[in-house]
Scaffold this active site. Structure first.
Site, PDB file in Angstrom:
ATOM      1  N   GLY A  50      -0.357  13.717 -37.702  1.00 49.05           N
ATOM      2  CA  GLY A  50       0.674  12.775 -37.295  1.00 49.05           C
ATOM      3  C   GLY A  50       0.174  11.355 -37.221  1.00 49.05           C
ATOM      4  CD  GLU A  51      -0.305   8.237 -39.303  1.00 49.35           C
ATOM      5  OE1 GLU A  51      -1.107   7.648 -38.538  1.00 49.35           O
ATOM      6  OE2 GLU A  51      -0.599   8.588 -40.456  1.00 49.35           O
ATOM      7  CG  ASP A 108      -4.003   7.937 -35.638  1.00 41.47           C
ATOM      8  OD1 ASP A 108      -4.866   8.236 -36.471  1.00 41.47           O
ATOM      9  OD2 ASP A 108      -2.824   8.357 -35.707  1.00 41.47           O
ATOM     10  CB  VAL A 121      -2.520   7.687 -43.347  1.00 43.20           C
ATOM     11  CG1 VAL A 121      -1.616   6.487 -43.101  1.00 43.20           C
ATOM     12  CG2 VAL A 121      -1.835   8.682 -44.287  1.00 43.20           C
ATOM     13  NE  ARG A 127      -8.419  11.736 -42.291  1.00 42.22           N
ATOM     14  CZ  ARG A 127      -9.167  10.672 -42.499  1.00 42.22           C
ATOM     15  NH1 ARG A 127     -10.284  10.791 -43.191  1.00 42.22           N
ATOM     16  NH2 ARG A 127      -8.827   9.495 -42.010  1.00 42.22           N
ATOM     17  CB  CYS A 180      -3.505  16.415 -41.316  1.00 44.35           C
ATOM     18  SG  CYS A 180      -4.428  14.884 -41.350  1.00 44.35           S
ATOM     19  N   GLY A 186      15.549   6.547 -43.433  1.00 48.68           N
ATOM     20  CA  GLY A 186      16.629   6.220 -42.504  1.00 48.68           C
ATOM     21  C   GLY A 186      17.148   7.422 -41.755  1.00 48.68           C
TER      22      GLY A 186
END
Length: 619
Positions: free
Chosen positions: A79-80, A103, A53, A50, A2, A380
């Site tokens: 975030g997550e 979350d 996810v 937003r 977001c 990565g």
């Protein structure tokens, strides 16, 4: 996930707080195209754009809790938090009840339970703001590594904050003014950690909490790298790295929307792809989606250099076959790379100019194609900084140079790869920038922050300093680029190598173990050796590729010439016009000793930035 924005006006002097908040959110629409939410209280406003996810319907924001006394605690979060399920169970045991499966609600409930110390409980990437009506404080918190951006500016009677600089510039009290320190950061890649480019604007430092109340602000650090004795033998170390990396990848594959992996055919992205594919096979959730970028005619024009010994595509193909991945190869040409609208999107995404040009434009085109089928990406990134993948980790010169190693490396490179961002600027302006002195001072400040381990060998101390510099300095350049360009395509980026438990473990591994086979990233290679084909496992480190089409430089020169033909071009007053004209008239002549692609990219983007953002240079 977001974009967030907000403001606090303790004196309640701003008459149109809702209008200002709406404008701040509107400019962040690329970060969150799915929906917009705002919450406004007396003298305070929080806004969220937003990108849904997790818990698509239940995770709407801002999320607000109203206590028995009637005081609101409102959250704007991006975030997550990958351990949110475990935290939810813990909070339920402590008496909390939940209305959603998001979350976001776990973050809000965690704050209600532990206050700002909740950040210490989180495994993930995040930036969030809490208006705590119980104490009348705004609390800003950023993740440990700065994966998600967060800026703020103190204004008369309060504060304004946002995920990107453009949101803060929508506040009437913040002007697009740039002083010498901000200009230096733009031109030279030498930037103090909390410099927000525009005068009066600051970037939240990673791993920090900032509380702003009526009587002032205070900032604390809740996490930083620590020095600890490493007692595991090599086999145990390799096994532990593998276990921690598997845990990180497994947790970061949680999503209610499709996800995929950026694949370059190098060790780092291939390791993430292989571990992700393994999890998906175990769960029987279908083939892994992978994405790569290539340039039209790249293989015909490719020439090995200091950064890239081999082109990516053959190694990408080998990994796709090895994994049975559902792969998308995005091939772009000079016309697409030089498309004015696409280049403009890059500038808007970044909010200030860079000299990376085709590197940024090709990444945006790749992210756009990625976003057609996936909302979430794994990368990565950070493996080189953590495991010692760059050339400067293996060359004693960079340890003795007493300066930022990535800039020293650029100075020592030859030909088309050398960074010469100041080559077209006026000589007096380059002198005033005094970037070398600033760089040395910044290097000294950063070294002073490296934790000390008593009894550590000289070699391990030097390697610890080098690793710390990269994790706290160069990595932020990498993360900023991937976040801004990725979010310009509304694509969330996850970084499994930046699970803080993995980082702190590897940070303390002695250099002899990290380089036990005499090559870069020995430890990582050993940890994933059973997952990758030998050609990929032992491939030499290769950086993100630039285009090799000779026509690209021709078009760049043409664009610079067209820019200079406009007498009103704002960048003209900053340039050494004699050098510019000399190079344009004879690109193989004496001026080519100081001018190259980076110089021209910077001049073009600088001109567009000064005009589009109406920048006032106070230099």
């Amino acid at each position: 996930m977001c974009g967030i924005a907000g403001l606090v006006d303790f004196r309640q002097q701003l008459p149109d707080i809702e209008d200002v908040l709406d404008r701040m959110c509107a400019v962040l629409h690329r970060r969150g195209p799915d929906e917009q939410g705002t919450w406004v209280g007396p003298g305070v406003g929080l806004g969220v754009r937003r990108l849904s996810v997790i818990d698509i319907t239940g995770g709407r924001q801002p999320m607000v809790h109203t206590g028995a006394a009637g005081s609101a605690v409102a959250l704007a979060y991006t975030g997550e938090v990958f351990n949110y399920a475990a935290l939810r169970n813990e909070l339920t045991g402590l008496g909390h009840t939940f209305e959603t499966s998001s979350d976001t609600e776990v973050v809000l409930r965690s704050y209600l339970q532990w206050g700002a110390a909740c950040a210490e409980q989180f495994v993930g990437m995040f930036a969030f703001a809490v208006w705590d009506g119980r104490t009348e404080e705004l609390v800003l918190i950023r993740d440990r590594f700065g994966i998600y951006p967060l800026y703020y500016a103190e204004v008369d009677g309060g504060v304004v904050f946002g995920s990107e600089l453009k949101a803060i510039l929508e506040h009437p009290a913040v002007a697009p003014e740039v002083d010498m320190e901000g200009f230096r950061a733009v031109i030279t890649f030498v930037k103090r950690p909390e410099n927000g480019i525009f005068k009066g604007v600051h970037e939240m430092a990673p791993g920090t909490v900032r509380r702003i109340g009526r009587i002032g602000a205070r900032q604390t650090t809740y996490w930083s790298l620590t020095a600890q004795e490493h007692t595991d033998d090599l086999d145990t170390t390799v096994a532990t790295v593998r276990e921690l990396l598997e845990q990180s990848v497994h947790s970061q594959l949680v999503s209610d929307v499709p996800l995929g992996v950026f694949l370059s055919g190098g060790l780092d992205s291939s390791a993430i792809a292989a571990l992700s594919a393994k999890v998906m096979r175990d769960k029987d959730t279908g083939p892994l989606r992978t994405f790569s970028v290539d340039y039209a005619g790249h293989s015909e024009h490719f020439t090995p250099d200091e950064v890239r010994a081999t082109p990516d595509h053959p190694f990408v193909e080998r990994m796709v076959q090895h994994l049975g991945a559902d792969h998308t190869r995005v091939v772009v040409g000079t016309d697409e790379l030089m498309d004015p609208a696409t280049r403009s999107e890059v500038l808007i995404a970044r909010d200030y100019p860079t000299s990376l040009g085709d590197l940024d434009t090709s990444l945006l085109l790749l992210c756009r194609e990625f976003r057609r089928s996936c909302k979430v990406s794994l990368t990565g990134d950070a493996a080189d900084e953590l495991f010692g993948g760059y050339a400067w980790f293996l060359d004693r010169h960079y340890y003795d140079a007493a300066t930022l190693p990535w800039l020293e490396f650029a100075r020592r490179m030859v030909g088309r790869n050398q960074l010469r961002n100041t080559a077209l600027l006026r000589e007096d302006l380059v002198k005033d920038l005094d970037s070398e002195t600033f760089e040395r001072d910044l290097y000294s400040d950063m070294v002073a922050q490296v934790p000390v381990l008593v009894g550590e060998s000289e070699q391990d101390r030097a390697a610890r300093v080098m690793t710390h510099l990269n994790l706290t300095g160069y990595l932020r350049i990498i993360l900023d680029r991937k976040d801004r360009v990725g979010m310009a395509a509304a694509l969330e980026g996850r970084v499994p190598f930046l699970d803080h438990r993995l980082v702190n473990y590897v940070f303390n591994v002695p250099w002899a173990m990290k380089s036990f086979d005499g090559r870069e990233k020995s430890l990582l290679r050993a940890a994933v050796r059973d997952l990758l084909p030998p050609s990929v496992l032992f491939r030499q480190k290769a950086g993100y590729p630039p285009t090799t089409d000779p026509r690209y430089n021709d078009v760049l020169r043409q664009r610079v010439s067209e820019m200079l033909s406009d007498s009103s071009a704002p960048v003209r007053e900053l340039l050494n016009l004699d050098v510019v004209h000399a190079y344009l008239q004879d690109p193989d002549g004496p001026a080519a000793a100081v001018v190259n692609r980076f110089s021209m990219e910077m001049a073009l983007y600088l001109n567009d930035w000064l005009g589009r953002y109406r920048v006032r240079l106070a230099i």
